[in-house]
Scaffold this motif. Structure first.
Motif, PDB file in Angstrom:
ATOM      1  N   ILE A   9       0.836  -1.203   0.000  1.00 52.08           N
ATOM      2  CA  ILE A   9       0.000   0.000   0.000  1.00 52.08           C
ATOM      3  C   ILE A   9       0.869   1.251   0.000  1.00 52.08           C
ATOM      4  CG2 ILE A   9      -1.639   1.366   1.353  1.00 52.08           C
ATOM      5  CD1 ILE A   9      -2.997  -0.899  -0.059  1.00 52.08           C
ATOM      6  N   ASP A  10       1.958   1.225   0.771  1.00 54.80           N
ATOM      7  CA  ASP A  10       2.884   2.361   0.773  1.00 54.80           C
ATOM      8  C   ASP A  10       3.517   2.540  -0.600  1.00 54.80           C
ATOM      9  OD1 ASP A  10       2.376   2.781   3.464  1.00 54.80           O
ATOM     10  OD2 ASP A  10       4.101   1.597   4.130  1.00 54.80           O
ATOM     11  N   THR A  39       0.916   4.022  -2.831  1.00 52.39           N
ATOM     12  CA  THR A  39       0.769   5.448  -2.509  1.00 52.39           C
ATOM     13  C   THR A  39       1.870   6.263  -3.175  1.00 52.39           C
ATOM     14  OG1 THR A  39      -0.237   4.905  -0.375  1.00 52.39           O
ATOM     15  CG2 THR A  39       0.665   7.130  -0.617  1.00 52.39           C
ATOM     16  N   ASP A  40       3.087   5.734  -3.154  1.00 53.45           N
ATOM     17  CA  ASP A  40       4.214   6.427  -3.781  1.00 53.45           C
ATOM     18  C   ASP A  40       4.039   6.504  -5.294  1.00 53.45           C
ATOM     19  OD1 ASP A  40       6.921   7.611  -3.471  1.00 53.45           O
ATOM     20  OD2 ASP A  40       7.520   5.903  -4.709  1.00 53.45           O
ATOM     21  N   ARG A  75       1.218   6.713  -6.881  1.00 46.32           N
ATOM     22  CA  ARG A  75       0.216   7.743  -7.150  1.00 46.32           C
ATOM     23  C   ARG A  75       0.772   9.140  -6.879  1.00 46.32           C
ATOM     24  NH1 ARG A  75      -1.257   4.290 -10.046  1.00 46.32           N
ATOM     25  NH2 ARG A  75      -2.987   2.861  -9.619  1.00 46.32           N
ATOM     26  N   ARG A  76       1.575   9.265  -5.831  1.00 41.06           N
ATOM     27  CA  ARG A  76       2.157  10.565  -5.484  1.00 41.06           C
ATOM     28  C   ARG A  76       3.072  11.066  -6.598  1.00 41.06           C
ATOM     29  NH1 ARG A  76       6.863  12.037  -3.683  1.00 41.06           N
ATOM     30  NH2 ARG A  76       7.511   9.880  -3.324  1.00 41.06           N
ATOM     31  N   ASP A  78      -8.295   1.651   1.527  1.00 42.32           N
ATOM     32  CA  ASP A  78      -7.106   2.389   1.086  1.00 42.32           C
ATOM     33  C   ASP A  78      -6.795   2.063  -0.375  1.00 42.32           C
ATOM     34  OD1 ASP A  78      -6.768   3.587   3.541  1.00 42.32           O
ATOM     35  OD2 ASP A  78      -5.215   2.195   4.230  1.00 42.32           O
ATOM     36  N   HIS A 131      -9.289   3.754  -2.706  1.00 43.89           N
ATOM     37  CA  HIS A 131      -9.032   5.192  -2.795  1.00 43.89           C
ATOM     38  C   HIS A 131      -7.810   5.496  -3.649  1.00 43.89           C
ATOM     39  CE1 HIS A 131     -11.339   5.738   1.245  1.00 43.89           C
ATOM     40  NE2 HIS A 131     -12.145   5.780   0.209  1.00 43.89           N
ATOM     41  N   LEU A 132      -6.895   4.537  -3.721  1.00 39.78           N
ATOM     42  CA  LEU A 132      -5.685   4.724  -4.522  1.00 39.78           C
ATOM     43  C   LEU A 132      -5.858   4.245  -5.958  1.00 39.78           C
ATOM     44  CD1 LEU A 132      -3.108   3.679  -1.783  1.00 39.78           C
ATOM     45  CD2 LEU A 132      -3.312   5.955  -2.814  1.00 39.78           C
TER      46      LEU A 132
END
Length: 229
Positions: free
Chosen positions: A63-64, A67-68, A70-71, A92, A95-96
């Protein structure tokens, strides 16, 4: 050319993924990685359109990593394939913007549906502009939570869609009173639909006991609620 990356630290599971992909025959090149660090190197040096991502990996959390991605606005699509089934993790992931979420173990048939969902999106987004019918070809396959589940007598698809839409707006877990306020329906109607969703394992209900007063029930999603087609 369409390439895929498997990020999975279990060699046997990685083999199963690759075997399934070879049977389906959609991708030109199948890359694999046992770590997030190696996955990052491959994504920076190869043209990869889809990632099959586990969550609990040797050197970090999927997940991290997602997230990266997407960031940093990497356009790669992601399908999560994991044993993790906690609601907060699923939320989560949704949402991503994951294409799909598969819980291990799964069948080849379910795996094929996941890949088909990716294909549908890819095919829908090949032009510069889209009309509503083209968008619907992508979104409509995801609006069915259970095409094989028949509604109980007295329930309607329209009201179920209203209920499901409201559930997505509520914090998890939620109460009957909160859902009643959100939908404007009666407590009796709301309870009927919640019972239906709970019976078919789309919601999980928990009874909360208090030191004083009557116990009450809360609900939370165990899969993302979508409207029935």
């Amino acid at each position: 050319m369409t390439n895929i990356l498997i990020v999975e630290d279990d060699p046997m599971v990685q083999f199963i993924h690759r075997n399934y992909l070879e049977k389906i025959g959609t991708f030109d090149t199948i890359y694999s990685s046992e770590t997030i660090a190696e996955a990052k190197k491959l994504l920076s040096s190869r043209s990869i359109q889809l990632v099959l991502l586990d969550i609990r990996l040797k050197d970090g959390n999927g997940i991290d990593f997602l997230t990266d991605l997407r960031r940093t606005k990497q356009t790669v699509d992601v399908i999560l394939i994991t044993a993790a089934n906690e609601v907060n993790i699923v939320n989560d992931a949704l949402h991503l913007g994951v294409i799909d979420y598969l819980i291990k173990p799964f069948t080849l048939e379910r795996f094929e549906k996941s890949i088909q969902r990716y294909r549908t999106k890819h095919q829908a987004l090949v032009t510069d502009q889209l009309d509503q019918s083209q968008l619907d070809t992508y979104f409509e396959p995801q609006t069915t939570i259970a095409p094989t589940v028949d509604l109980d007598k007295g329930l309607s698809k329209a009201t179920l869609q209203l209920i499901q839409g409201a559930i997505k707006q509520l914090p998890q877990p939620f109460t009957v009173a909160q859902l009643t306020t959100e939908t404007g329906l009666s407590h009796v109607s709301v309870r009927k639909y919640l019972s239906f969703l709970e019976d078919h394992h789309f919601l999980k209900g928990d009874t909360i006991y208090r030191k004083t007063g009557r116990p009450y029930k809360t609900y939370q999603m165990v899969t993302a609620p979508h409207a029935l087609s």
